[in-house]
Design a protein around this motif. Structure first.
Motif, PDB file in Angstrom:
ATOM      1  N   TRP A   1       0.845  -1.178   0.000  1.00 20.60           N
ATOM      2  CA  TRP A   1       0.000   0.000   0.000  1.00 20.60           C
ATOM      3  C   TRP A   1       0.892   1.245   0.000  1.00 20.60           C
ATOM      4  CZ3 TRP A   1      -5.419   0.054  -0.063  1.00 20.60           C
ATOM      5  CH2 TRP A   1      -6.008  -1.215  -0.031  1.00 20.60           C
ATOM      6  N   SER A   2       0.409   2.270  -0.643  1.00 19.48           N
ATOM      7  CA  SER A   2       1.207   3.479  -0.846  1.00 19.48           C
ATOM      8  C   SER A   2       1.467   4.205   0.470  1.00 19.48           C
ATOM      9  CB  SER A   2       0.470   4.422  -1.804  1.00 19.48           C
ATOM     10  OG  SER A   2      -0.702   4.948  -1.183  1.00 19.48           O
ATOM     11  N   ASP A   3       2.378   5.155   0.404  1.00 18.48           N
ATOM     12  CA  ASP A   3       2.516   6.099   1.507  1.00 18.48           C
ATOM     13  C   ASP A   3       1.260   6.972   1.573  1.00 18.48           C
ATOM     14  OD1 ASP A   3       5.033   5.203   2.255  1.00 18.48           O
ATOM     15  OD2 ASP A   3       6.074   6.624   0.925  1.00 18.48           O
ATOM     16  N   PRO A   4       0.963   7.530   2.729  1.00 20.00           N
ATOM     17  CA  PRO A   4      -0.277   8.291   2.869  1.00 20.00           C
ATOM     18  C   PRO A   4      -0.290   9.592   2.083  1.00 20.00           C
ATOM     19  CG  PRO A   4       0.602   7.634   5.018  1.00 20.00           C
ATOM     20  CD  PRO A   4       1.666   7.373   4.010  1.00 20.00           C
ATOM     21  N   VAL A   5      -1.456   9.906   1.541  1.00 23.88           N
ATOM     22  CA  VAL A   5      -1.769  11.248   1.058  1.00 23.88           C
ATOM     23  C   VAL A   5      -2.678  11.878   2.111  1.00 23.88           C
ATOM     24  CG1 VAL A   5      -2.971  12.606  -0.688  1.00 23.88           C
ATOM     25  CG2 VAL A   5      -1.561  10.646  -1.377  1.00 23.88           C
ATOM     26  N   TRP A   6      -2.274  12.999   2.654  1.00 26.68           N
ATOM     27  CA  TRP A   6      -3.048  13.630   3.725  1.00 26.68           C
ATOM     28  C   TRP A   6      -4.123  14.517   3.124  1.00 26.68           C
ATOM     29  CZ3 TRP A   6      -2.472  11.811   8.485  1.00 26.68           C
ATOM     30  CH2 TRP A   6      -1.310  11.081   8.752  1.00 26.68           C
ATOM     31  N   ILE A   7      -5.347  14.344   3.593  1.00 25.52           N
ATOM     32  CA  ILE A   7      -6.501  15.062   3.068  1.00 25.52           C
ATOM     33  C   ILE A   7      -6.720  16.320   3.898  1.00 25.52           C
ATOM     34  CG2 ILE A   7      -8.907  14.887   2.393  1.00 25.52           C
ATOM     35  CD1 ILE A   7      -7.039  12.878   1.010  1.00 25.52           C
ATOM     36  N   ASP A   8      -6.725  17.451   3.249  1.00 22.35           N
ATOM     37  CA  ASP A   8      -6.852  18.747   3.926  1.00 22.35           C
ATOM     38  C   ASP A   8      -8.312  19.017   4.272  1.00 22.35           C
ATOM     39  OD1 ASP A   8      -6.270  21.209   4.983  1.00 22.35           O
ATOM     40  OD2 ASP A   8      -6.174  22.222   3.039  1.00 22.35           O
ATOM     41  N   LEU A   9      -8.830  18.177   5.167  1.00 30.05           N
ATOM     42  CA  LEU A   9     -10.250  18.242   5.501  1.00 30.05           C
ATOM     43  C   LEU A   9     -10.429  17.809   6.956  1.00 30.05           C
ATOM     44  CD1 LEU A   9     -13.090  18.677   4.187  1.00 30.05           C
ATOM     45  CD2 LEU A   9     -13.131  16.207   3.796  1.00 30.05           C
ATOM     46  N   PRO A  10     -10.995  18.673   7.809  1.00 26.89           N
ATOM     47  CA  PRO A  10     -11.223  18.273   9.206  1.00 26.89           C
ATOM     48  C   PRO A  10     -12.375  17.289   9.326  1.00 26.89           C
ATOM     49  CG  PRO A  10     -12.118  20.456   8.820  1.00 26.89           C
ATOM     50  CD  PRO A  10     -11.413  20.060   7.552  1.00 26.89           C
ATOM     51  N   GLY A  11     -12.446  16.611  10.454  1.00 26.23           N
ATOM     52  CA  GLY A  11     -13.504  15.634  10.697  1.00 26.23           C
ATOM     53  C   GLY A  11     -12.937  14.235  10.745  1.00 26.23           C
ATOM     54  N   ILE A  12     -13.792  13.288  11.133  1.00 25.98           N
ATOM     55  CA  ILE A  12     -13.394  11.887  11.217  1.00 25.98           C
ATOM     56  C   ILE A  12     -14.328  11.049  10.345  1.00 25.98           C
ATOM     57  CG2 ILE A  12     -12.438  12.136  13.552  1.00 25.98           C
ATOM     58  CD1 ILE A  12     -14.996  10.798  14.614  1.00 25.98           C
ATOM     59  N   ASP A  13     -14.046   9.750  10.291  1.00 29.42           N
ATOM     60  CA  ASP A  13     -14.892   8.786   9.564  1.00 29.42           C
ATOM     61  C   ASP A  13     -15.018   9.130   8.088  1.00 29.42           C
ATOM     62  OD1 ASP A  13     -15.192   8.020  12.169  1.00 29.42           O
ATOM     63  OD2 ASP A  13     -17.360   8.246  12.236  1.00 29.42           O
ATOM     64  N   PRO A  14     -13.914   9.371   7.376  1.00 30.36           N
ATOM     65  CA  PRO A  14     -14.017   9.807   5.982  1.00 30.36           C
ATOM     66  C   PRO A  14     -14.492   8.682   5.053  1.00 30.36           C
ATOM     67  CG  PRO A  14     -11.734   9.369   6.538  1.00 30.36           C
ATOM     68  CD  PRO A  14     -12.512   9.252   7.815  1.00 30.36           C
ATOM     69  N   ASP A  15     -15.158   9.096   3.982  1.00 23.06           N
ATOM     70  CA  ASP A  15     -15.705   8.178   2.984  1.00 23.06           C
ATOM     71  C   ASP A  15     -15.285   8.657   1.598  1.00 23.06           C
ATOM     72  OD1 ASP A  15     -17.740   6.065   2.135  1.00 23.06           O
ATOM     73  OD2 ASP A  15     -18.528   7.844   1.133  1.00 23.06           O
ATOM     74  N   LEU A  16     -15.289   7.757   0.613  1.00 17.73           N
ATOM     75  CA  LEU A  16     -14.955   8.106  -0.764  1.00 17.73           C
ATOM     76  C   LEU A  16     -16.046   7.620  -1.708  1.00 17.73           C
ATOM     77  CD1 LEU A  16     -11.167   7.178  -1.065  1.00 17.73           C
ATOM     78  CD2 LEU A  16     -12.132   9.477  -0.907  1.00 17.73           C
ATOM     79  N   ALA A  17     -16.359   8.447  -2.712  1.00 18.74           N
ATOM     80  CA  ALA A  17     -17.281   8.060  -3.777  1.00 18.74           C
ATOM     81  C   ALA A  17     -16.921   8.864  -5.014  1.00 18.74           C
ATOM     82  CB  ALA A  17     -18.735   8.303  -3.369  1.00 18.74           C
ATOM     83  N   TRP A  18     -17.173   8.279  -6.186  1.00 25.19           N
ATOM     84  CA  TRP A  18     -16.867   8.943  -7.455  1.00 25.19           C
ATOM     85  C   TRP A  18     -18.146   9.125  -8.266  1.00 25.19           C
ATOM     86  CZ3 TRP A  18     -13.564   5.849  -4.892  1.00 25.19           C
ATOM     87  CH2 TRP A  18     -12.228   6.252  -4.792  1.00 25.19           C
ATOM     88  N   ASP A  19     -18.270  10.274  -8.937  1.00 24.46           N
ATOM     89  CA  ASP A  19     -19.434  10.481  -9.799  1.00 24.46           C
ATOM     90  C   ASP A  19     -19.075  10.160 -11.252  1.00 24.46           C
ATOM     91  OD1 ASP A  19     -18.068  12.713 -10.767  1.00 24.46           O
ATOM     92  OD2 ASP A  19     -19.235  14.142  -9.598  1.00 24.46           O
TER      93      ASP A  19
END
Length: 503
Positions: A110-128
């Motif tokens: 697995w890759s090294d982390p990309v840090w997401i510039d977004l506060p909060g927890i429990d992140p989710d991903l979806a594509w349109d």
């Protein structure tokens, strides 16, 4: 009719997220303060799961400092497959925030982390449809992001606050047909936990709530399965829908205690008038249709003959090089002390989750001139240990501010077998006889009994039996469950095998 039993992944495996790639399913869970992080499971039928690795398996991906509190660390990962790659996004609470890693193969690397510039927890991903990537976080807010850089391109947009219960969190976005669905956890992760749903024509909203929210909750029921929530949807190849979620199995007298942590359960889903209808989570359900793939059962014993530790082995916060070796004494696991007490972070500990209410764990240990043992652990302030060193074996209980030695006896030098037997039966105070069990004022209401024994040249000797309620979430607090493991607090010790069996 073929059936399956819940939980499908027992023990401390909370916050499950699942995706399907062809006929294969992949599932990840929270790992909190333990390293390696984000256990990764594979299944062909949604019922039989086998851990094939850990997503965050090297220090460059996961830094958990020694001063990290118990139950901080890695929260609520989401796994998704897009454009030929697996993506896992999660939050390192106290260690940098939201991060994203990817891999072409579930086994990694697995890759090294990309840090997401977004506060909060429990992140989710979806594509349109146009390839835009959307990230939802607790709140509930949605942002369009660049997954390659972590940059927020739009938002975050507040899209839905839930139905009014506390802690709207664990959002998952899905494009199903002409609708975007948002599945949300509400009510806190205790007995009020629930699942609610809303839908919109766009990930930007506006979202309309389902008319029958919450779509799932076991609150105020007498079900043996409680705290149902933090759910993820998946569609099987035959078109049927299923929900993976967390829940607990509390035991004992009121208010009851759950000791294994929050576990992973499976329940069927039907769609009615464009909304998901979730079946109550039962101990046994009709199994998904299609192929049945039990696979190979997990080995009962680890003889430490492999070149690497199996992925089920975890350690609090870190496992530094030099603290363990499988080559120093071939066929044995060598552990070297990095701290002098399990009461503080930094001690060498290698353990596995307790996954069954009724089980036995045993280890063959050669302490040499060191001090080593077998521990049932919730955190630094809540653990029971049987340890050998200085020519004696001892049982020690740490419960909050109290640390007490409960049994001690001399033992000869050389290898010994240390064992812990956990059975879901009530324990009485040692001064109370069986005939007094129904006497007024005496109640044995704990979830289980934890017994410790030692086996040497003269046979097995029972050392102590302890009430299991003090190693429960209700006493220790937090989000984890019991971990049973080997440790060293002085010098070095070697372990020939570790055996774990369920009743």
């Amino acid at each position: 009719m073929r059936t399956y039993e819940n939980p499908v992944i027992g023990g401390f495996h909370p916050d499950p997220s699942v995706c399907r790639v062809g006929e294969d399913y992949y599932l990840v869970c929270s790992s909190f303060e333990y390293f390696p992080g984000v256990p990764l499971f594979h299944s062909r039928d949604l019922v039989h799961w086998r851990q094939i690795g850990n997503v965050l398996d090297r220090p460059g991906q996961l830094e958990l400092p020694d001063d990290l509190p118990a139950s901080a660390g890695v929260y609520a990962p989401t796994i998704r497959h897009h454009d030929g790659r697996l993506h896992v996004i999660t939050t390192n609470v106290g260690g940098g925030g939201n991060l994203l890693v990817t891999s072409e193969r579930p086994e990694g690397p697995w890759s090294d982390p990309v840090w997401i510039d977004l506060p909060g927890i429990d992140p989710d991903l979806a594509w349109d449809e146009d390839g835009s990537c959307w990230c939802a976080v607790s709140g509930v807010r949605v942002a369009r992001i660049d997954p390659a850089t972590g940059k927020v391109l739009e938002g975050p947009l507040p899209v839905w606050s839930g139905t009014g219960m506390q802690h709207p969190e664990a959002p998952h976005l899905y494009r199903i047909g002409d609708w975007w669905y948002l599945v949300l956890a509400e009510g806190g992760t205790a007995h009020g936990h629930s699942v609610s749903v809303a839908r919109a024509r766009s990930p930007r909203g506006p979202f309309e709530p389902a008319p029958h929210n919450p779509v799932l909750s076991h609150r105020s029921t007498d079900s043996p399965i409680q705290c149902t929530g933090h759910a993820d949807l998946v569609q099987a190849p035959d078109g049927s829908w299923w929900m993976m979620l967390l829940a607990t199995r509390p035991r004992g007298y009121f208010p009851q205690f759950h000791v294994l942590g929050r576990e992973t359960f499976l329940t069927p889903v039907e769609w009615v008038d464009g909304w998901p209808r979730i079946a109550p989570v039962a101990e046994r359900h009709p199994a998904p249709r299609g192929a049945w793939h039990p696979g190979e059962p997990e080995p009962v014993r680890d003889d430490f003959d492999a070149p690497e530790l199996a992925p089920r082995w975890i350690s609090p916060r870190r496992r530094p090089e030099g603290s363990w070796s499988l080559s120093e004494r071939p066929g044995w696991l060598t552990l070297t002390a990095t701290g002098d007490s399990l009461d503080r972070p930094g001690t060498t500990f290698v353990g596995r989750r307790q996954q069954h209410p009724d089980c036995r764990a045993a280890v063959r240990v050669d302490p040499g001139s060191g001090r080593a043992g077998l521990s049932v652990r919730m955190d630094e302030a809540h653990h029971y240990d049987v340890e050998v060193g200085g020519g004696a074996v001892e049982v020690v209980a740490r419960i909050g501010p109290v640390r007490q030695s409960l049994a001690r006896r001399p033992v000869p030098p050389g290898p010994l077998t240390l064992a812990v037997d956990i059975r879901p039966t009530d324990v009485l105070p040692p001064t109370v006889t069986a005939a007094d069990q129904d006497a007024p004022g005496i109640r044995a209401g704990g979830p289980d009994t934890i017994g410790f024994s030692v086996e040497g040249p003269d046979g097995a000797v029972k050392l102590a039996e302890l009430d299991g309620r003090y190693l429960s979430t209700q006493v220790a607090t937090g989000f984890t469950g019991r971990v049973i493991g080997m440790y060293v607090t002085e010098g070095s010790a070697t372990f020939d095998w570790f055996d774990y069996t369920s009743a």
